[in-house]
Enzyme design. Structure first.
Site, mmCIF file in Angstrom:
data_model
loop_
_atom_site.group_PDB
_atom_site.id
_atom_site.type_symbol
_atom_site.label_atom_id
_atom_site.label_comp_id
_atom_site.label_asym_id
_atom_site.label_seq_id
_atom_site.Cartn_x
_atom_site.Cartn_y
_atom_site.Cartn_z
ATOM 1 N N THR A 62 1.092 7.142 -1.093
ATOM 2 C CA THR A 62 1.682 8.470 -1.243
ATOM 3 C C THR A 62 1.305 9.046 -2.598
ATOM 4 O O THR A 62 1.320 8.336 -3.607
ATOM 5 C CB THR A 62 3.218 8.372 -1.124
ATOM 6 O OG1 THR A 62 3.544 7.822 0.163
ATOM 7 C CG2 THR A 62 3.865 9.737 -1.262
ATOM 8 N N CYS B 291 0.787 -1.241 0.000
ATOM 9 C CA CYS B 291 0.000 0.000 0.000
ATOM 10 C C CYS B 291 0.820 1.294 0.000
ATOM 11 O O CYS B 291 0.230 2.379 -0.052
ATOM 12 C CB CYS B 291 -0.981 0.047 1.182
ATOM 13 S SG CYS B 291 -2.287 -1.182 1.089
ATOM 14 N N ASP B 292 2.148 1.233 0.049
ATOM 15 C CA ASP B 292 2.923 2.475 0.028
ATOM 16 C C ASP B 292 4.309 2.243 -0.558
ATOM 17 O O ASP B 292 5.323 2.666 0.009
ATOM 18 C CB ASP B 292 3.038 3.057 1.444
ATOM 19 C CG ASP B 292 3.453 4.532 1.433
ATOM 20 O OD1 ASP B 292 3.285 5.191 0.390
ATOM 21 O OD2 ASP B 292 3.948 5.009 2.469
ATOM 22 N N LEU B 293 4.351 1.600 -1.711
ATOM 23 C CA LEU B 293 5.621 1.316 -2.367
ATOM 24 C C LEU B 293 6.154 2.580 -3.034
ATOM 25 O O LEU B 293 5.484 3.184 -3.866
ATOM 26 C CB LEU B 293 5.433 0.204 -3.405
ATOM 27 C CG LEU B 293 6.712 -0.462 -3.913
ATOM 28 C CD1 LEU B 293 7.378 -1.260 -2.799
ATOM 29 C CD2 LEU B 293 6.394 -1.370 -5.094
#
Length: 246
Positions: free
Chosen positions: A104, A61-63
């Site tokens: 992000t 969910c936030d690579l």
């Protein structure tokens, strides 16, 4: 215990002496093409493990580059699972959630903005943007992307100007390497361009707007390994030509 001798819980990671990929891309800026491809393969293997090999599927969910840490041997490790989601059951294709957008800006999959549940396909989108950033050294939030995004910028360049969007320091580094060995063969340069083009194509395919149009991570690994093979063949030809000229 903390300084007041009170118990607390801490999540402790192995120390990564080479810091984050973001630092190497946007501060140090001296990653070679082979290093970038190797790092891309490392992250792809990590995603494949999270999505398919560790029991219940885990969506990161936030690579993004800040969450890719580099070991002393420059092997990439995916970190920061603060937003990660464990998928303990199959998802219905129309299932939605009121949870806030995960990730992000610039890397977050567009469907999250529509309330879609966490899914591996969304991680693939983030990975595609990461790949394009690896090759161009341009952040998806760069001011130049006011009317288009990194995906469209790279997709438009695929036809005939891929080398114009690639990180200029990468091209300078590769050109110096060819000149220093006095090898002017067109084949070597073509192999490098083929490798760069293939990686950009993968990045574009992974960051398609619709989840169903994105690549499978298993196919990504196969294609990236092919890109690496093309580059290694080029380097082997360089070495052989240098030896025969001595």
């Amino acid at each position: 215990m903390d300084f007041q001798r009170k118990d607390f819980k801490a999540l402790v990671y192995e120390f990564m002496p080479n810091g984050s990929l973001d630092r190497w891309l946007h501060q140090d800026g001296n990653l070679s093409l082979l290093q970038r491809v190797d790092l891309a393969i490392d992250v792809a293997h990590a995603l494949n493990y999270l999505h398919h090999e560790c029991g219940n599927s885990i969506v990161h969910c936030d690579l993004k580059p800040n969450n890719i840490l580099l070991h002393h041997d420059m092997v990439a490790r995916v970190s920061d699972f603060g937003l990660a989601k464990v998928l303990a059951r199959p998802l219905h294709p129309n299932q939605s959630s009121s949870v806030a957008v995960r990730g992000t800006i610039g890397y977050v999959a567009p469907e999250y903005g529509l309330g879609a549940e966490a899914s591996p396909k969304a991680d693939i989108y983030s990975y595609g943007i990461l790949l394009l950033e690896l090759m161009t050294s341009k952040r998806p939030t760069d001011n130049m992307f006011m009317e288009e995004n990194l995906h469209m910028y790279s997709k438009d360049a695929l036809h005939d100007r891929v080398l114009k969007i690639v990180d200029s320091t990468l091209l300078e580094h590769e050109n110096e390497e060819v000149e220093s060995s006095e090898i002017k063969t067109q084949v070597v340069l073509q192999n490098r361009e083929e490798c760069i083009t293939l990686v950009v194509k993968i990045g574009v395919a992974c960051s398609n707007q619709l989840p169903c149009d994105r690549m499978k991570i298993s196919d990504v690994i196969i294609e990236l390994q092919e890109a690496r093979k093309i580059l290694l063949i080029s380097k082997q030809r360089q070495t052989f030509s240098t030896i025969t000229q001595m």
